[in-house]
Design an enzyme around this catalytic site. Structure first.
Site, PDB file in Angstrom:
ATOM      1  N   ASP A  27     -15.858 -14.905 -45.173  1.00 22.40           N
ATOM      2  CA  ASP A  27     -16.386 -13.587 -45.261  1.00 22.40           C
ATOM      3  C   ASP A  27     -15.119 -12.642 -45.994  1.00 22.40           C
ATOM      4  O   ASP A  27     -14.200 -12.924 -46.007  1.00 22.40           O
ATOM      5  CB  ASP A  27     -16.460 -12.921 -43.814  1.00 22.40           C
ATOM      6  CG  ASP A  27     -17.035 -11.549 -43.552  1.00 22.40           C
ATOM      7  OD1 ASP A  27     -17.982 -10.948 -44.822  1.00 22.40           O
ATOM      8  OD2 ASP A  27     -17.164 -11.043 -42.671  1.00 22.40           O
ATOM      9  N   GLY A  28     -15.721 -11.662 -46.557  1.00 24.54           N
ATOM     10  CA  GLY A  28     -14.806 -10.533 -47.209  1.00 24.54           C
ATOM     11  C   GLY A  28     -14.738 -10.737 -48.717  1.00 24.54           C
ATOM     12  O   GLY A  28     -13.995 -10.150 -49.243  1.00 24.54           O
TER      13      GLY A  28
ATOM     14  N   TRP B 178     -12.790  -7.745 -50.887  1.00 24.05           N
ATOM     15  CA  TRP B 178     -12.005  -8.049 -51.896  1.00 24.05           C
ATOM     16  C   TRP B 178     -12.032  -7.539 -53.410  1.00 24.05           C
ATOM     17  O   TRP B 178     -11.103  -7.000 -53.994  1.00 24.05           O
ATOM     18  CB  TRP B 178     -11.695  -9.510 -52.095  1.00 24.05           C
ATOM     19  CG  TRP B 178     -10.821 -10.234 -53.021  1.00 24.05           C
ATOM     20  CD1 TRP B 178      -9.574 -10.389 -52.561  1.00 24.05           C
ATOM     21  CD2 TRP B 178     -10.987 -10.316 -54.339  1.00 24.05           C
ATOM     22  NE1 TRP B 178      -8.777 -10.700 -53.662  1.00 24.05           N
ATOM     23  CE2 TRP B 178      -9.628 -10.907 -55.197  1.00 24.05           C
ATOM     24  CE3 TRP B 178     -12.108 -10.385 -55.133  1.00 24.05           C
ATOM     25  CZ2 TRP B 178      -9.614 -11.116 -56.370  1.00 24.05           C
ATOM     26  CZ3 TRP B 178     -11.688 -10.654 -56.544  1.00 24.05           C
ATOM     27  CH2 TRP B 178     -10.655 -10.883 -56.915  1.00 24.05           C
TER      28      TRP B 178
ATOM     29  N   HIS C 216     -17.713 -12.298 -55.014  1.00 27.21           N
ATOM     30  CA  HIS C 216     -18.572 -13.679 -54.787  1.00 27.21           C
ATOM     31  C   HIS C 216     -18.196 -14.755 -55.833  1.00 27.21           C
ATOM     32  O   HIS C 216     -17.857 -16.043 -55.350  1.00 27.21           O
ATOM     33  CB  HIS C 216     -20.123 -13.390 -54.698  1.00 27.21           C
ATOM     34  CG  HIS C 216     -20.457 -12.421 -53.797  1.00 27.21           C
ATOM     35  ND1 HIS C 216     -20.128 -12.514 -52.398  1.00 27.21           N
ATOM     36  CD2 HIS C 216     -21.242 -11.291 -53.859  1.00 27.21           C
ATOM     37  CE1 HIS C 216     -20.766 -11.613 -51.793  1.00 27.21           C
ATOM     38  NE2 HIS C 216     -21.336 -10.897 -52.557  1.00 27.21           N
TER      39      HIS C 216
ATOM     40  N   LEU D 256     -16.159 -36.934 -47.360  1.00 32.47           N
ATOM     41  CA  LEU D 256     -16.525 -35.914 -46.731  1.00 32.47           C
ATOM     42  C   LEU D 256     -17.867 -35.406 -46.919  1.00 32.47           C
ATOM     43  O   LEU D 256     -18.609 -35.586 -47.774  1.00 32.47           O
ATOM     44  CB  LEU D 256     -15.669 -34.661 -47.404  1.00 32.47           C
ATOM     45  CG  LEU D 256     -16.116 -33.137 -46.657  1.00 32.47           C
ATOM     46  CD1 LEU D 256     -15.269 -32.921 -45.514  1.00 32.47           C
ATOM     47  CD2 LEU D 256     -15.437 -32.148 -47.791  1.00 32.47           C
TER      48      LEU D 256
ATOM     49  N   ARG E 150     -16.105 -11.865 -34.926  1.00 30.85           N
ATOM     50  CA  ARG E 150     -17.739 -11.942 -34.436  1.00 30.85           C
ATOM     51  C   ARG E 150     -18.197 -13.360 -35.058  1.00 30.85           C
ATOM     52  O   ARG E 150     -17.457 -13.896 -35.852  1.00 30.85           O
ATOM     53  CB  ARG E 150     -18.569 -10.770 -34.829  1.00 30.85           C
ATOM     54  CG  ARG E 150     -18.545 -10.423 -36.353  1.00 30.85           C
ATOM     55  CD  ARG E 150     -19.786  -9.337 -36.231  1.00 30.85           C
ATOM     56  NE  ARG E 150     -19.557  -8.603 -37.677  1.00 30.85           N
ATOM     57  CZ  ARG E 150     -18.870  -7.687 -37.807  1.00 30.85           C
ATOM     58  NH1 ARG E 150     -18.106  -7.048 -36.958  1.00 30.85           N
ATOM     59  NH2 ARG E 150     -18.758  -7.277 -39.325  1.00 30.85           N
TER      60      ARG E 150
ATOM     61  N   SER F 214     -21.644 -13.691 -35.938  1.00 29.83           N
ATOM     62  CA  SER F 214     -22.787 -13.417 -36.761  1.00 29.83           C
ATOM     63  C   SER F 214     -23.918 -14.328 -37.054  1.00 29.83           C
ATOM     64  O   SER F 214     -24.208 -14.886 -38.068  1.00 29.83           O
ATOM     65  CB  SER F 214     -22.288 -13.176 -38.168  1.00 29.83           C
ATOM     66  OG  SER F 214     -21.221 -12.064 -38.147  1.00 29.83           O
TER      67      SER F 214
HETATM   68  C1  IPE Z   1     -21.506 -13.563 -42.251  1.00 29.24           C
HETATM   69  O1  IPE Z   1     -20.985 -12.679 -43.062  1.00 29.24           O
HETATM   70  C2  IPE Z   1     -22.440 -14.524 -43.135  1.00 29.24           C
HETATM   71  C3  IPE Z   1     -21.768 -15.251 -44.116  1.00 29.24           C
HETATM   72  C4  IPE Z   1     -20.462 -15.479 -44.354  1.00 29.24           C
HETATM   73  C5  IPE Z   1     -22.683 -15.689 -44.906  1.00 29.24           C
HETATM   74  P1  IPE Z   1     -21.585 -11.136 -43.005  1.00 29.24           P
HETATM   75  O2  IPE Z   1     -20.798 -10.301 -43.817  1.00 29.24           O
HETATM   76  O3  IPE Z   1     -23.200 -10.997 -43.377  1.00 29.24           O
HETATM   77  O4  IPE Z   1     -21.271 -10.708 -41.618  1.00 29.24           O
HETATM   78  P2  IPE Z   1     -21.664  -9.265 -40.770  1.00 29.24           P
HETATM   79  O5  IPE Z   1     -22.848  -8.673 -41.206  1.00 29.24           O
HETATM   80  O6  IPE Z   1     -20.371  -8.722 -41.219  1.00 29.24           O
HETATM   81  O7  IPE Z   1     -21.646  -9.653 -39.154  1.00 29.24           O
HETATM   82  C1  IPE Z   2     -19.340 -13.058 -47.578  1.00 28.70           C
HETATM   83  O1  IPE Z   2     -18.640 -12.086 -48.057  1.00 28.70           O
HETATM   84  C2  IPE Z   2     -20.217 -13.740 -48.360  1.00 28.70           C
HETATM   85  C3  IPE Z   2     -21.553 -13.394 -47.897  1.00 28.70           C
HETATM   86  C4  IPE Z   2     -21.786 -12.805 -46.754  1.00 28.70           C
HETATM   87  C5  IPE Z   2     -22.523 -13.653 -48.809  1.00 28.70           C
HETATM   88  P1  IPE Z   2     -19.288 -10.529 -47.951  1.00 28.70           P
HETATM   89  O2  IPE Z   2     -20.164 -10.303 -49.033  1.00 28.70           O
HETATM   90  O3  IPE Z   2     -19.848 -10.351 -46.609  1.00 28.70           O
HETATM   91  O4  IPE Z   2     -18.159  -9.481 -47.991  1.00 28.70           O
HETATM   92  P2  IPE Z   2     -17.647  -8.328 -47.278  1.00 28.70           P
HETATM   93  O5  IPE Z   2     -17.802  -8.548 -45.741  1.00 28.70           O
HETATM   94  O6  IPE Z   2     -18.767  -7.316 -47.702  1.00 28.70           O
HETATM   95  O7  IPE Z   2     -16.372  -7.900 -47.785  1.00 28.70           O
HETATM   96 MG    MG Z   3     -19.116  -9.782 -44.903  1.00 32.06          MG
END
Ligand code: IPE
Ligand code: IPE
Ligand code: MG
Length: 246
Positions: A21-22, A26, A38, A132, A195, A197
Site C-alpha cells: 500500500d501507498g 508516494w 504504481h 518460491l 487494517r 482491507s
Molecule cells: C489494499 O489497499 C489493497 C491492495 C493493496 C491491493 P487499499 O489502498 O485498497 O486499501 P484501503 O482502501 O486503504 O483499505
Molecule cells: C496500493 O497503493 C496499490 C493498490 C491498491 C492497487 P494505493 O494505490 O492504494 O496507494 P495509496 O493508498 O492511495 O497511497
Molecule cells: Mg491504498
C-alpha cells in the site's frame, strides 16, 4: 549490523503475505500522477520477490488488486490492468531465472481478457519451477472467497457428497482459493494503515502482523529484512502458554 546479518536462516517464515500500500501517496508526494507510484511499486515487487526467493521463503503472496479496487476511477483501473500485462511480460524471464512459480488467487474472471490470458500463460510457463511460489492476489477479497467456498460446500451437501457434520477446518480450507498454500506466517502492510482491507481473513488467523509507515515504492530490501528479524523475535503461542511451547 544490518538486518540481513541478524536473520536466523533456519527460522525463515514459510509464507509471507504483503499488503502493498501507498503507491498513490508516494506519487503525490513527488508531485506526480498516481500511476507513477504504481510503476515504481512494480520495481519493489521485483526486488522483494528476488530477495524472498534468495532467503528461502516458500510462499510470497502479494495483494495487488482488491475486489473493492474495481470501484476506483476507470482511468486508474484501466492503467493498472495495462501495467499488470506489461509487468507479467517483462518479469516472466526473471521468474524463470529464479526458479519461481507464479500463482494467482481472486475472481480472475473479472479481469480484462488480455490481462487474464497473460497471467494464465505465465502461470503455465512457470508451473514446473520448484523454488518460491509467488501468489498474486488479483480481484481478490476474503469475503468474496468465503462466500464462494460456502456456496460450494452447500452444493456438495445438497448433492449428498458431504454431511453437514463433516464440515471442519480442513474442509473449509480446502474450498478456499488457497487450498494448496499454507497459511501466512507473517503479514506485512506498508504505508502506515493499520487494517486488513479484506485480505485473507480466514488464513491470517494466527499470522504475525507487521506494519510499517514506509510507502510501498520505497520499501527496500533492508525493510523486508527488518520485518523478518522482527518476526523472528515473536513468540507464536497459538493459544498455549509460553511454558508449553518452550
Ligand atoms: C489494499 O489497499 C489493497 C491492495 C493493496 C491491493 P487499499 O489502498 O485498497 O486499501 P484501503 O482502501 O486503504 O483499505
Ligand atoms: C496500493 O497503493 C496499490 C493498490 C491498491 C492497487 P494505493 O494505490 O492504494 O496507494 P495509496 O493508498 O492511495 O497511497
Ligand atoms: Mg491504498
Amino acid at each position: 549490523m544490518g538486518y540481513k546479518e541478524q536473520i536466523q536462516l533456519d527460522r525463515i517464515p514459510r509464507h509471507v503475505a504483503i499488503i502493498m500500500d501507498g503507491n498513490g501517496r508516494w506519487a503525490k508526494r513527488q508531485g506526480l500522477a498516481r500511476m507513477f507510484g504504481h510503476r515504481r511499486g512494480v520495481e519493489t515487487v521485483h526486488n522483494i520477490t528476488e530477495v524472498a526467493a534468495e532467503l528461502g521463503v516458500s510462499y510470497l503472496t502479494l495483494y495487488a488488486f482488491s475486489t473493492e479496487n474495481w470501484n476506483r476511477p476507470k482511468e486508474e483501473v484501466d492503467a493498472l490492468m495495462a501495467l499488470l500485462v506489461d509487468t507479467i511480460v517483462k518479469e516472466t524471464p526473471t521468474l524463470m531465472k529464479n526458479n519461481i512459480r507464479l500463482q494467482a488467487i481472486g475472481d480472475l474472471a473479472r479481469l480484462p481478457k488480455v490481462t487474464y490470458d497473460k497471467f494464465l500463460s505465465c502461470i503455465e510457463q512457470t508451473s514446473g519451477n520448484t523454488g518460491l511460489v509467488l501468489v498474486i492476489a488479483l480481484s481478490y477479497s476474503a469475503r468474496w472467497e468465503i462466500i464462494r467456498s460456502t456456496q460450494m460446500i452447500a452444493e456438495a451437501v445438497k448433492e449428498g457428497k458431504m454431511l453437514v457434520e463433516d464440515i471442519n477446518e480442513e474442509v473449509v480450507s480446502s474450498y478456499l482459493t488457497t487450498s494448496d498454500i499454507p497459511d501466512p506466517d507473517l503479514l506485512i502492510r506498508t504505508s502506515g494503515e493499520l487494517r486488513i482491507s479484506n485480505f485473507l481473513l480466514w488464513q491470517l488467523a494466527y499470522a504475525e502482523l507487521y506494519f510499517t509507515d514506509c510507502l510501498w515504492p520505497e520499501f527496500t530490501n533492508e525493510e523486508f529484512y527488518h520485518a523478518i528479524v522482527d518476526y523472528q523475535h515473536r513468540e507464536r503461542r497459538f493459544g498455549k502458554t509460553s511454558e508449553q511451547i518452550r
